[in-house]
Design an enzyme around this catalytic site. Sequence first.
Site, PDB file in Angstrom:
ATOM      1  N   HIS A  16       0.840  -1.199   0.000  1.00  0.00           N
ATOM      2  CA  HIS A  16       0.000   0.000   0.000  1.00  0.00           C
ATOM      3  C   HIS A  16       0.877   1.252   0.000  1.00  0.00           C
ATOM      4  CE1 HIS A  16       0.965  -0.732   4.247  1.00  0.00           C
ATOM      5  NE2 HIS A  16       0.973   0.586   4.342  1.00  0.00           N
ATOM      6  N   HIS A  52       5.277   6.071  -1.588  1.00  0.00           N
ATOM      7  CA  HIS A  52       6.046   4.846  -1.818  1.00  0.00           C
ATOM      8  C   HIS A  52       5.311   3.630  -1.266  1.00  0.00           C
ATOM      9  CE1 HIS A  52       7.001   5.600   2.400  1.00  0.00           C
ATOM     10  NE2 HIS A  52       7.318   4.318   2.477  1.00  0.00           N
TER      11      HIS A  52
END
Length: 182
Positions: free
Chosen positions: A38, A125
């Site tokens: 995620h 990220h």
Amino acid sequence: MGRRMFVAVVPPDDVREDLAAFLEPREGLRWTPADRLHLTLAFLPDVPERILEPLDERLRAAVADLPAFPCRLAGAGAFPHPDRPAVLWLGVDRGHAELEHLALRVRGAANAVGASPDGQRFVPHVTLARPPRQRSAVRWLRVLDGYGSRTWTVDEVSLIESQLQGRGRPRHVEVSVLPLDG
């Protein structure tokens, strides 16, 4: 002590599975499983039970008027530095500005109800691995830089509880899904 939570963009199953398939044959590190991949927008380390409902409402309102946008994973990096990495990650090469705006909105909503985010600077990220800190990650970054996901549409974010499980990886439980305007 309150709940450990985070707000995140969860890539579609096929994007996460494709990334996991790219990582799987690469031995030497313990890779993040596909179901835990995620992009964290805000980490909320201590959310009191009494503010869960207001938090959900405020987050929902914060993202409801934002348009859906395209996103693509590409570009590897390491925190804090490639020579002594604590985290290897994959960034985004499409959707960066939209994710920054989304993170700003989400963090503001959390602060407004007393669920203070951790204060870390936002860098979009996906965490891939936590390597031994005494080894350089330059070789891994070259390999990871060869990956690029398909482009998908971000049309929702998730509020997720991170339940600590002793010495193992935390268990992630989706508490709510918050749609963008679309």
